[in-house]
Design a protein around this motif. Structure first.
Motif, PDB file in Angstrom:
ATOM      1  N   VAL A  63      15.079  39.202 -24.657  1.00 50.21           N
ATOM      2  CA  VAL A  63      15.991  38.339 -25.410  1.00 50.21           C
ATOM      3  C   VAL A  63      15.839  36.908 -24.907  1.00 50.21           C
ATOM      4  CG1 VAL A  63      18.407  37.834 -25.926  1.00 50.21           C
ATOM      5  CG2 VAL A  63      17.622  40.219 -25.789  1.00 50.21           C
ATOM      6  N   ARG A  64      15.724  35.979 -25.876  1.00 45.88           N
ATOM      7  CA  ARG A  64      15.580  34.582 -25.464  1.00 45.88           C
ATOM      8  C   ARG A  64      16.939  33.994 -25.064  1.00 45.88           C
ATOM      9  NH1 ARG A  64      12.009  31.759 -29.975  1.00 45.88           N
ATOM     10  NH2 ARG A  64      12.695  33.512 -31.278  1.00 45.88           N
ATOM     11  N   GLN A  65      16.888  32.952 -24.306  1.00 43.29           N
ATOM     12  CA  GLN A  65      18.116  32.315 -23.822  1.00 43.29           C
ATOM     13  C   GLN A  65      19.082  33.348 -23.241  1.00 43.29           C
ATOM     14  OE1 GLN A  65      19.381  28.995 -26.689  1.00 43.29           O
ATOM     15  NE2 GLN A  65      18.408  30.582 -27.960  1.00 43.29           N
ATOM     16  N   LEU A 125      22.722  32.178 -22.037  1.00 46.11           N
ATOM     17  CA  LEU A 125      23.678  31.879 -23.102  1.00 46.11           C
ATOM     18  C   LEU A 125      24.146  33.160 -23.780  1.00 46.11           C
ATOM     19  CD1 LEU A 125      22.842  28.820 -25.386  1.00 46.11           C
ATOM     20  CD2 LEU A 125      24.884  29.290 -24.038  1.00 46.11           C
ATOM     21  N   HIS A 126      23.199  34.054 -24.031  1.00 53.93           N
ATOM     22  CA  HIS A 126      23.584  35.323 -24.646  1.00 53.93           C
ATOM     23  C   HIS A 126      24.532  36.115 -23.755  1.00 53.93           C
ATOM     24  CE1 HIS A 126      20.277  34.855 -27.671  1.00 53.93           C
ATOM     25  NE2 HIS A 126      21.142  35.567 -28.412  1.00 53.93           N
ATOM     26  N   LYS A 184      26.628  34.960 -21.579  1.00 45.64           N
ATOM     27  CA  LYS A 184      27.958  34.344 -21.620  1.00 45.64           C
ATOM     28  C   LYS A 184      28.693  34.684 -22.915  1.00 45.64           C
ATOM     29  CE  LYS A 184      26.743  30.518 -18.582  1.00 45.64           C
ATOM     30  NZ  LYS A 184      26.310  29.106 -18.525  1.00 45.64           N
ATOM     31  N   ALA A 185      27.959  34.655 -23.996  1.00 44.05           N
ATOM     32  CA  ALA A 185      28.593  34.956 -25.274  1.00 44.05           C
ATOM     33  C   ALA A 185      29.092  36.401 -25.297  1.00 44.05           C
ATOM     34  CB  ALA A 185      27.606  34.723 -26.410  1.00 44.05           C
TER      35      ALA A 185
END
Lengths: 194, 194, 194, 194
Positions: free
Chosen positions: A138-140, A143-144, A146-147
């Motif tokens: 999974v990219r980033q 950020l993912h 945290k989401a």
DNA sequence: GATGAATGAGGGTTCATTCAT
DNA sequence: TATGAATGAACCCTCATTCAT
């Protein structure tokens, strides 16, 4: 003797967990914690230097238990299954702590130890998810991560605040969260109520 | 006279917003708020019945401004575009309030008015998103709304706590969030940094 | 309004003078001083930042009164007459303060303001005598000044501690001291008892 | 076993002498004295009934040593020589105790034993000088004794408080005091500095 | 309305002392 | 004897709130 710290230490920590969790830091009184622990007020200060440090110790113990429980959730599993397990753990953890909501909201300002620890805890938790996501391509991933955790936190709130939330609702909420995170909002899961 | 309440009323509210936002409820002193507002301590009590009610008023004003700004974001737009606008508003709103983080974390226990209001605010905010999602045919619109808002809340935290967060980072974060919510984690967006 | 500080200020200072003087710093309670002054406990802290600073203020006022009374004693007089007057003032001053002995013995450690002030006071008092002695051609005027004051201090102790000391005994003690200082121990004065 | 009381007794007394002397009675903690003595807190109470009694014991031991050292100073000597020796002993005694000034200033109120003992000590010291003076035909020997001791006490203060005071300065101060007492202030001695 | 002096309840913390081991 | 964990009384200080002016 109980733990490495002795029975009284644990009794005070348990009492503080209950009282702080019920009333929040500022509305809790050391005298009440002592009474609940079955010790004298002065005894609290044999084990903890100040009210702040007692709160920090309570928080630390709770967060460490939390991370420990999370550790195994993601290992050796497919991503979606791991996330589902994690969501389940996350929500059930707080479901068990319905009576201690204040512990998570009403924390003192001043103690730098606590601030530092909380920062570290959040980071560790985020990293745990992030590493799994990265591993799965999974990219980033940060950020993912945290989401995903943010979603869980919000869904947890309902559990903490809603008197009527039942344990099986928790499972369905977890399933919903993992599914949304994997596939987006259009891929409706088969959850019926909630 | 400024507003319907008079200049002093606004001055006190502004000062309270700053002080509560900086130190949190319990560590703020009425005397400091009064001083900052340029009025005497007693004057605060002419306009607000208690410290709790002043805090409630501050929170209420802030939340109402927030909802007002959100109102137009979703109307007459495609779902994804609406969510993107909303994410932008959400994150920018807090970006502008970086200096007032304590307002969102350190709230008092005791005041039932505040608790009631906060419950209502969260509900209103959730409903706003939920109604849009329902209109667009998303199933379990309430759960989805909560999950979306939860994601935003977590992403907002970085903005509040990270000194180096820049305004253009906010936009990219918003785009990321809307995309994740629509399509799930595998559908990597084109965001490069963050 | 009484003085430049107001009635309450003086009332607290007077009460503190009495209580500190009777029990000493450490055995005195702010609550008792407040009660004696006819004000609430909190009021004390409107006028004095801390117990230490209240004590310092009491001491300062007392010492300043003392030096003021001493000022005129030495001016425009022959040495022996001046010393006699000074001895009289010194001893009578404490005679009037028999009930406040603790003020002079039980002072707090910690307050640097007080330490600094006391040092200055002792220096001023010494200088007053020293300058007179120098003017009259006495060699080593500072040492002589200290010795003279030391004699007075010791003789004062009897006055403070002896319940039976009468006011006329004070005069004779003063005469004795001035005479001893001028002429040495062999030049017996005509004092009969004591 | 060391003395008749045992090693621990002496160790506690020594530690108390140091701690009380450094911080004064009220700012000293039994726990610190115990630690310094190398014993447990409870052990202090095996040897001394209370903090006050420990302080009294420390003072008593110190005063008794003092009187013992003084005993021989006046015997079989001419008056002036005896006084000079006594002044020397007095000042050197405190010179050696520069680090323990608080022992002499910060004493507790409450303990009647201590008050009684101190009264007796002062009386004994005074009597020692008084008897010598009487023997030499000085009139009002008690008053003279008190005046002499008072002079010494004041001169001692400089020694305790002045960092730069050197041992040879002590001798000159003693000589000055004896000379002043014998001959009065006009008979300047040959002391050059100080 | 506006002030700010006055109030006093309340709680964190210290530390001399005790006592079971 | 020796220990040191436990006690709890005691006290300084803060600060929200009131009210006379």
């Amino acid at each position: 003797m109980g733990g490495i710290h002795g029975d009284k230490y644990e009794a005070i920590l348990d009492a503080a967990y209950t009282v702080f969790g019920t009333k929040g830091f500022y509305e809790s009184k050391i005298s009440e914690i002592a009474e609940q622990a079955g010790v004298a007020k002065g005894t609290v200060y044999l084990y903890f230097k100040s009210k702040e440090q007692l709160f920090t110790a309570v928080t630390r113990r709770d967060c460490e238990q939390y991370l420990a429980e999370m550790q195994g959730a993601l290992a050796n599993r497919a991503l979606e299954e791991g996330l589902l397990r994690m969501a389940n753990l996350h929500l059930h953890y707080y479901y068990k702590r319905k009576q201690h909501t204040k512990l998570f909201f009403m924390t003192p300002n001043s103690d730098p130890d606590l601030m530092e620890f909380m920062r570290g805890f959040i980071q560790d938790y985020t990293d745990m998810v992030k590493n799994k996501l990265a591993l799965e391509g999974v990219r980033q991933p940060e950020l993912h991560a945290k989401a995903f955790i943010g979603m869980m936190e919000r869904l947890k709130m309902d559990i903490l605040l809603d008197k009527d939330f039942r344990e099986y609702d928790v499972d369905q909420t977890a399933e919903f969260a993992a599914n949304l995170f994997m596939h987006g909002c259009k891929a409706g899961s088969g959850i019926r109520r909630l």
